[in-house]
Scaffold this motif. Structure first.
Motif: not given
Lengths: 482, 252
Positions: A3-4, A429-431, A433-438, A440, A442, A449, B50-51, B88
């Motif tokens: 988890t993040e 977490e959403d920040q 996750f957003y970066c990871k989805q692009r 990057l 963790a 950030i 998404r976890n 975001v």
């Protein structure tokens, strides 16, 4: 899938890659503080009588003082009689080349972008590199001398410029100011002295040179900077490379004096001392008194600090705005991770008319770190038309750390304006996750950030220092910070 | 390219996806429609990694690789892109810097050289035209202070720069006025290639006027209850979802 939140914890809990170095030393005074020890320090340093007297006065004052307990930090009571107050010279383990230096340390240097030569110096390599650095230093010194700028160790200044030292020493932070200032005044080891004469603009950032100059100044450091009328100096203290030291208690005093009209001092500091292990054991206590005084009209003192190290950081760099139209600025980034604690902030004391001050403080907390901002803005009765703007932002990583803000505001006239803004946010977490989805990682995401959060402060650092500070946050995120 | 087999996922023990089967081939555009709460966004988020959702059973293969063995950033580097329903904000980090780091992370993964600032800027200028994006948005912090429309446009701009194999657009049309909708759809259409595939998640048929899907799926209560050609979308527009809800093959 991790988890993040776990990721943040993992990042936050990685160990500081470089702790203390065991070294052999000689010529150490017996533990404890007595009048004899102070006399010994003064004799060893071949000091004039007036300075010894000043030290002794400070010592007797200190004996009557109580250790302060009001900060929002916790630590075991310090036994001041268990500390050795003088030791020199130190015989350190001297590697013959970088090959003999811990590769982990070299990795850190590399990440920080420190040049090879400087790496050698920092790691204490015994060969030419050191002489090289010294010769670089000498070149700087020649250049500065031509302009009438004095920049040397405190001890050297005591011998070569006693009148200047005597005139200004303790004029901003009197020895009776507080418990640790008194202690420092009694036993200070060495430090730096800097004097910019009237009308001179110091042509270089006093940085690289400083690193060389200020080596091994020890735990009770004393710095004095004086800028005369229409002069300017930008002074960088500290080092982004992890600093190792056997001394747990650091109680430095820094005095800045913008003595004449339009004098300007820009003072930037990066502190990355050993924060202790994951349980917070063994880290450095950084209890420092730093104060500046704008005596001249339209004088200006601007400070930027980046604090990432130490087990406990406790300091409130402050500015006394005496001259009319004088300006004080304070920009700060303070990071705490694991069991690190920071109680830091600033004091802006408005005395002259139309004085202005700006405070921008960014606190970052990770692990179970506790970060407190404590700031005082005091506008005296005579400081008509004065203005202050304060902004304190806190960023939390994970849910076990804390951020606290203690603003104190005292305004004693009706023509002044004080503004205070504060915010607390959590790295979402959403920040991440957003970066990871692009794409990057963790680690990069958190790094990005956090750097974004600190941007306003980094902007005020001299260019090359800003780059280092950003990298430092990166390394800290990986090593000691989240 | 994407093979979803009997996918079940839940959040806090509430099962949201209830046995999804779907396969998407290169060159195809799939639309996933369905009423509120049917699990459309959950599906998009689960695919991206998404976890907050727990995958309880089922399998997803992306180019033959098990998607659930990959971290979200690995999925992204392998070419899976999610255009967020709620993009975001990242204060203090410029859009260009963010995107350059992302692109270079992906390039590095693919064994390509990282782009330097000059080449990156060239690429960015070219892609900006696709979504008619204002240059000023480049140097502003990621999504901070962007209008709703600007955020959505920025997502498609990210997609254009990162050039993914599979794009999942989660309610990209929500919050867009007609002009912005057209621009965004145009951008998506221009990015369409025979090696790439797109999944469009939407409530409304109107986006599908601009992006013509090869297949339309209707998701109700976490299951695909009907699939068909682009006409199915029009039928849904006319009839609503209720007629499908009643005929939904309720699972045991």
């Amino acid at each position: 899938m991790s988890t993040e939140e776990n990721t943040i914890e993992q990042l936050a809990s990685k160990e500081y890659k470089w702790g203390f170095v065991t070294d052999i030393e000689s010529d150490t005074a017996p533990k404890g503080l007595t009048e004899e020890i102070i006399r010994l320090i003064s004799t060893k340093k071949d000091e004039p009588d007036w300075l010894l007297e000043w030290r002794l006065k400070a010592y007797h004052q200190w004996l009557t003082m109580e250790e302060p307990t009001w900060p929002n930090v916790r630590y075991e009571k310090i036994n001041f009689q268990e500390i050795s107050y003088y030791s020199a010279p130190k015989q350190k383990f001297q590697p013959k080349s970088l090959d003999e230096v811990d590769p982990e340390l070299l990795k850190t240097y590399e990440k920080l972008g420190i040049s090879l030569r400087e790496q050698e110096w920092l790691a204490g390599v015994a060969v030419d590199a050191v002489f090289d650095s010294v010769s670089v230093a000498t070149t700087f010194k020649e250049k500065l001398k031509e302009l009438g700028i004095i920049f040397c160790s405190f001890s050297e200044a005591v011998h070569k410029h006693p009148d200047l030292v005597r005139k200004h020493l303790g004029s901003v932070v009197p020895y009776a100011d507080n418990f640790y200032a008194a202690l420092n005044s009694a036993v200070f080891s060495d430090g730096s002295f800097c004097y910019i004469p009237k009308g001179v603009r110091c042509p270089m950032e006093l940085s690289t040179y400083f690193r060389i100059n200020a080596a091994e100044t020890g735990q009770f450091e004393r710095t004095l900077i004086v800028a005369e009328e229409n002069s300017y100096v930008s002074y960088l203290e500290g080092c982004t490379a992890p600093m190792r030291d056997r001394n747990q208690l650091h109680a430095a005093v820094v005095e800045l004096i913008a003595a004449g009209d339009n004098a300007q001092i820009k003072y930037s500091t990066v502190q990355n001392w050993y924060p202790g292990d994951k349980e917070g054991k063994g880290g450095i206590y950084n209890f420092v008194t730093k104060r500046g005084r704008c005596i001249g009209n339209s004088a200006k003192i601007s400070r930027t600090q980046v604090e990432t190290g130490s087990a406990i950081t406790w300091k409130y760099p402050s500015v006394l705005l005496q001259g009319d139209n004088s300006v004080g600025e304070f920009y700060s980034v303070a990071v705490v991770n694991n069991h690190q604690q920071a109680d830091t902030g600033t004091k802006m004391i408005h005395i002259g008319k139309n004085t202005r001050s700006t405070i921008v403080s960014k606190g970052i907390s990770a692990g179970v770190g506790q970060n407190s901002y404590r700031g005082l803005v005091e506008i005296k009765k005579g400081a008509r038309g004065s203005r202050n703007f304060s902004q304190c932002d806190s960023l939390l990583l994970g849910d076990k750390c804390g951020a606290h803000t203690f603003p104190y505001i005292e305004v004693k006239n009706t023509t002044s304006t004080v503004e205070h803004e504060a915010s607390t946010s959590k790295i979402g977490e959403d920040q991440i996750f957003y970066c990871k989805q692009r794409g990057l990682s963790a680690e990069d995401a958190v790094n990005m950030i956090v750097n974004g959060f600190c941007k306003e402060v980094f902007r005020t650092l001299p260019m090359e220092f800003a780059v280092e500070a950003q990298k430092l946050l990166g390394v800290s995120l990986e090593g000691s910070v989240g | 390219m994407l093979e979803i087999r009997d996918l079940h996922a839940s959040v806090n023990t509430n099962e949201i996806l209830n046995g999804i089967n779907l396969s998407v081939n290169a060159g195809e555009v799939h639309a996933i429609m369905g009423p509120n709460g049917s699990g459309k966004s959950t599906l998009a988020q689960v695919l991206a990694g998404r976890n907050s959702y727990e995958v309880t059973s089922g399998q997803v293969l992306f180019d033959g690789k098990n998607l659930f063995e990959m971290e979200p950033e690995e999925r992204a580097r392998e070419g899976l892109f999610l255009a967020f329903q709620y993009p975001v904000e990242i204060p203090g980090v410029s859009n260009t810097y963010f995107l350059k780091s992302a692109l270079n992370a992906i390039r590095k993964h693919k064994g390509l050289d990282e782009l330097d600032a000059v080449d990156f800027l060239k690429l960015v200028k070219q892609k900006m035209k696709l979504v008619e994006m204002d240059e000023s948005l480049l140097n502003r912090p990621v999504n901070e202070g962007f209008s709703g429309g600007e955020k959505k446009r920025n997502e498609i701009f990210h997609m254009a720069v990162l050039d993914p194999r599979l794009s999942i657009l989660d309610e990209t049309d929500s919050g867009l006025d007609i002009d912005a909708l057209r621009v965004v759809a145009d951008g998506i259409n221009k990015l369409k290639r025979k090696e790439n595939a797109t999944i469009v998640v939407t409530h409304y048929q109107r986006l599908l006027n601009y992006i013509v899907p090869d297949v339309v799926h209707v998701l109700v209560d976490g299951q695909i209850v009907k699939s068909g050609g682009k006409d199915l979308a029009l039928e849904l527009e006319a009839k609503g979802y209720d007629w499908l809800k009643s005929s939904s093959p309720v699972s045991a």
